[in-house]
Write a protein that holds these residues in place. Structure first.
Motif, PDB file in Angstrom:
ATOM      1  N   LYS A 169       2.532  -5.974   9.249  1.00  0.00           N
ATOM      2  CA  LYS A 169       2.581  -5.069   8.092  1.00  0.00           C
ATOM      3  C   LYS A 169       1.195  -4.517   7.774  1.00  0.00           C
ATOM      4  N   ALA A 170       0.164  -5.316   8.004  1.00  0.00           N
ATOM      5  CA  ALA A 170      -1.195  -4.822   7.797  1.00  0.00           C
ATOM      6  C   ALA A 170      -1.509  -3.693   8.778  1.00  0.00           C
ATOM      7  N   ASP A 171      -1.103  -3.860  10.037  1.00  0.00           N
ATOM      8  CA  ASP A 171      -1.285  -2.798  11.024  1.00  0.00           C
ATOM      9  C   ASP A 171      -0.560  -1.521  10.588  1.00  0.00           C
ATOM     10  N   ILE A 172       0.638  -1.685  10.057  1.00  0.00           N
ATOM     11  CA  ILE A 172       1.439  -0.521   9.649  1.00  0.00           C
ATOM     12  C   ILE A 172       0.790   0.183   8.463  1.00  0.00           C
ATOM     13  N   ALA A 173       0.259  -0.596   7.523  1.00  0.00           N
ATOM     14  CA  ALA A 173      -0.448   0.006   6.386  1.00  0.00           C
ATOM     15  C   ALA A 173      -1.671   0.788   6.874  1.00  0.00           C
ATOM     16  N   ARG A 174      -2.388   0.216   7.837  1.00  0.00           N
ATOM     17  CA  ARG A 174      -3.554   0.925   8.401  1.00  0.00           C
ATOM     18  C   ARG A 174      -3.128   2.185   9.141  1.00  0.00           C
ATOM     19  N   GLU A 175      -2.015   2.109   9.859  1.00  0.00           N
ATOM     20  CA  GLU A 175      -1.528   3.273  10.591  1.00  0.00           C
ATOM     21  C   GLU A 175      -1.126   4.385   9.630  1.00  0.00           C
ATOM     22  N   ALA A 193      13.492  -2.987 -10.268  1.00  0.00           N
ATOM     23  CA  ALA A 193      13.487  -3.407 -11.668  1.00  0.00           C
ATOM     24  C   ALA A 193      14.152  -2.328 -12.523  1.00  0.00           C
ATOM     25  N   PRO A 194      14.641  -2.701 -13.704  1.00  0.00           N
ATOM     26  CA  PRO A 194      15.310  -1.727 -14.580  1.00  0.00           C
ATOM     27  C   PRO A 194      14.444  -0.519 -14.935  1.00  0.00           C
ATOM     28  N   ASP A 195      13.127  -0.717 -14.938  1.00  0.00           N
ATOM     29  CA  ASP A 195      12.232   0.390 -15.290  1.00  0.00           C
ATOM     30  C   ASP A 195      11.864   1.248 -14.087  1.00  0.00           C
ATOM     31  N   GLY A 196      12.459   0.967 -12.914  1.00  0.00           N
ATOM     32  CA  GLY A 196      12.232   1.810 -11.752  1.00  0.00           C
ATOM     33  C   GLY A 196      11.116   1.364 -10.835  1.00  0.00           C
ATOM     34  N   ARG A 197      10.463   0.256 -11.165  1.00  0.00           N
ATOM     35  CA  ARG A 197       9.399  -0.243 -10.292  1.00  0.00           C
ATOM     36  C   ARG A 197       9.972  -1.147  -9.198  1.00  0.00           C
ATOM     37  N   HIS A 198       9.166  -1.378  -8.146  1.00  0.00           N
ATOM     38  CA  HIS A 198       9.502  -2.397  -7.169  1.00  0.00           C
ATOM     39  C   HIS A 198       9.564  -3.750  -7.899  1.00  0.00           C
ATOM     40  N   CYS A 199      10.527  -4.598  -7.523  1.00  0.00           N
ATOM     41  CA  CYS A 199      10.654  -5.883  -8.224  1.00  0.00           C
ATOM     42  C   CYS A 199       9.439  -6.771  -7.975  1.00  0.00           C
ATOM     43  N   GLY A 200       8.861  -6.679  -6.768  1.00  0.00           N
ATOM     44  CA  GLY A 200       7.672  -7.463  -6.439  1.00  0.00           C
ATOM     45  C   GLY A 200       7.953  -8.834  -5.875  1.00  0.00           C
ATOM     46  N   LEU A 201       9.221  -9.287  -5.903  1.00  0.00           N
ATOM     47  CA  LEU A 201       9.534 -10.662  -5.526  1.00  0.00           C
ATOM     48  C   LEU A 201      10.490 -10.790  -4.352  1.00  0.00           C
ATOM     49  N   CYS A 202      11.211  -9.733  -3.997  1.00  0.00           N
ATOM     50  CA  CYS A 202      12.116  -9.817  -2.847  1.00  0.00           C
ATOM     51  C   CYS A 202      11.296  -9.868  -1.557  1.00  0.00           C
ATOM     52  N   ASP A 203      11.956 -10.222  -0.461  1.00  0.00           N
ATOM     53  CA  ASP A 203      11.245 -10.355   0.816  1.00  0.00           C
ATOM     54  C   ASP A 203      10.473  -9.087   1.170  1.00  0.00           C
ATOM     55  N   SER A 204      11.123  -7.947   0.984  1.00  0.00           N
ATOM     56  CA  SER A 204      10.506  -6.692   1.391  1.00  0.00           C
ATOM     57  C   SER A 204       9.274  -6.376   0.551  1.00  0.00           C
ATOM     58  N   CYS A 205       9.345  -6.649  -0.750  1.00  0.00           N
ATOM     59  CA  CYS A 205       8.179  -6.438  -1.610  1.00  0.00           C
ATOM     60  C   CYS A 205       7.041  -7.372  -1.218  1.00  0.00           C
ATOM     61  N   ARG A 206       7.369  -8.614  -0.925  1.00  0.00           N
ATOM     62  CA  ARG A 206       6.339  -9.580  -0.545  1.00  0.00           C
ATOM     63  C   ARG A 206       5.635  -9.157   0.746  1.00  0.00           C
ATOM     64  N   LEU A 207       6.406  -8.692   1.719  1.00  0.00           N
ATOM     65  CA  LEU A 207       5.815  -8.230   2.968  1.00  0.00           C
ATOM     66  C   LEU A 207       4.931  -7.010   2.738  1.00  0.00           C
ATOM     67  N   ARG A 208       5.387  -6.108   1.879  1.00  0.00           N
ATOM     68  CA  ARG A 208       4.616  -4.894   1.593  1.00  0.00           C
ATOM     69  C   ARG A 208       3.289  -5.249   0.921  1.00  0.00           C
ATOM     70  N   GLN A 209       3.353  -6.096  -0.109  1.00  0.00           N
ATOM     71  CA  GLN A 209       2.133  -6.502  -0.804  1.00  0.00           C
ATOM     72  C   GLN A 209       1.156  -7.172   0.152  1.00  0.00           C
ATOM     73  N   ARG A 210       1.666  -8.088   0.968  1.00  0.00           N
ATOM     74  CA  ARG A 210       0.806  -8.818   1.892  1.00  0.00           C
ATOM     75  C   ARG A 210       0.175  -7.887   2.919  1.00  0.00           C
ATOM     76  N   GLY A 211       0.944  -6.909   3.378  1.00  0.00           N
ATOM     77  CA  GLY A 211       0.425  -5.973   4.364  1.00  0.00           C
ATOM     78  C   GLY A 211      -0.762  -5.182   3.861  1.00  0.00           C
ATOM     79  N   PHE A 212      -0.620  -4.598   2.670  1.00  0.00           N
ATOM     80  CA  PHE A 212      -1.739  -3.823   2.123  1.00  0.00           C
ATOM     81  C   PHE A 212      -2.939  -4.718   1.834  1.00  0.00           C
ATOM     82  N   ALA A 213      -2.686  -5.932   1.327  1.00  0.00           N
ATOM     83  CA  ALA A 213      -3.789  -6.852   1.025  1.00  0.00           C
ATOM     84  C   ALA A 213      -4.535  -7.236   2.298  1.00  0.00           C
TER      85      ALA A 213
END
Length: 227
Positions: A169-175, A193-213
């Motif tokens: 995921k880090a490679d993909i963020a760099r790409e 989330a009800p307000d339209g944001r990413h929930c931040g806790l599902c698998d996909s959100c966790r992978l996304r956060q980790r990739g950018f970090a």
């Protein structure tokens, strides 16, 4: 850009966005295909439309195909999306045979349109353990395309491109950054989330956060929570 066309699967996520941009960089005109499979939310389809437009797709089809009639997944049935973190098991967010179904649809459009190249944003490193993201599946589907089509029977070759196959995921963020993409147009969350944001806790959100970090890049995503 030359006159070659490629069918690109655009889900609205970061991976499919980057894969489509790789197709464009390779000189293909983009036939963007998104599938409205009656998933949990509409936001990823809105993201797919924005991505297809931003990449200058020749045409974008949002094809309705109600996989909730089958169920069997937290994305197509009344099953809770896990929020406890990544595991080694195939999670309930796996949609039965989804990439097989989607690639079959993409192959049908490709043959009809005279395109012989298909792009899909699967990767086999940082992912949720889905079996239809593996290299051997992609190779097997390419072999199937040669057997299952009139064009293949006539000796023409279909190529299934998975340019992110061996990226983290880090490679993909760099790409995405290298390609000059606005990653904020993409959507990854399985359970907004009800307000339209990413929930931040599902698998996909966790992978996304980790990739950018791990890439050392600013994550443009707005999360309702963080692990």
């Amino acid at each position: 850009m030359d006159d070659r066309l490629a069918v690109v699967l655009v889900s609205g996520g970061l991976d499919s966005m980057v894969a489509a941009a790789c197709a464009r960089e390779a000189g293909f005109g983009l036939l963007a295909l998104s599938v409205d499979y009656n998933q949990r939310h509409r936001v990823e389809l809105n993201a797919a439309r924005a991505i297809a437009q931003s990449l200058g797709a020749v045409r974008h089809i949002v094809l309705p195909l109600d996989l909730s009639a089958f169920g069997g997944s937290a994305l197509t049935a009344d099953i809770a999306v896990p929020k406890t973190g990544l595991t080694d098991d195939i999670p309930v967010t796996y949609v039965p045979a989804r990439n097989t179904i989607f690639l079959s649809l993409a192959l049908g459009w490709a043959e009809a349109a005279g395109a012989r190249d298909l792009f899909i944003g699967v990767n086999a490193l940082d992912y949720s353990g889905y079996p239809d993201c593996r290299p051997d599946f992609i190779a097997a589907f390419e072999a199937t395309a040669a057997l299952a089509t009139k064009a293949g029977a006539g000796g023409e070759r279909f190529r299934i491109h998975a340019p992110l196959q061996h990226m983290t995921k880090a490679d993909i963020a760099r790409e995405a950054a290298r390609l000059g993409l606005d990653a904020g147009l993409s959507w990854s969350c399985y359970d907004p989330a009800p307000d339209g944001r990413h929930c931040g806790l599902c698998d996909s959100c966790r992978l996304r956060q980790r990739g950018f970090a791990e890439a050392g890049l600013v994550d443009p995503t707005h999360y309702a929570a963080r692990p």
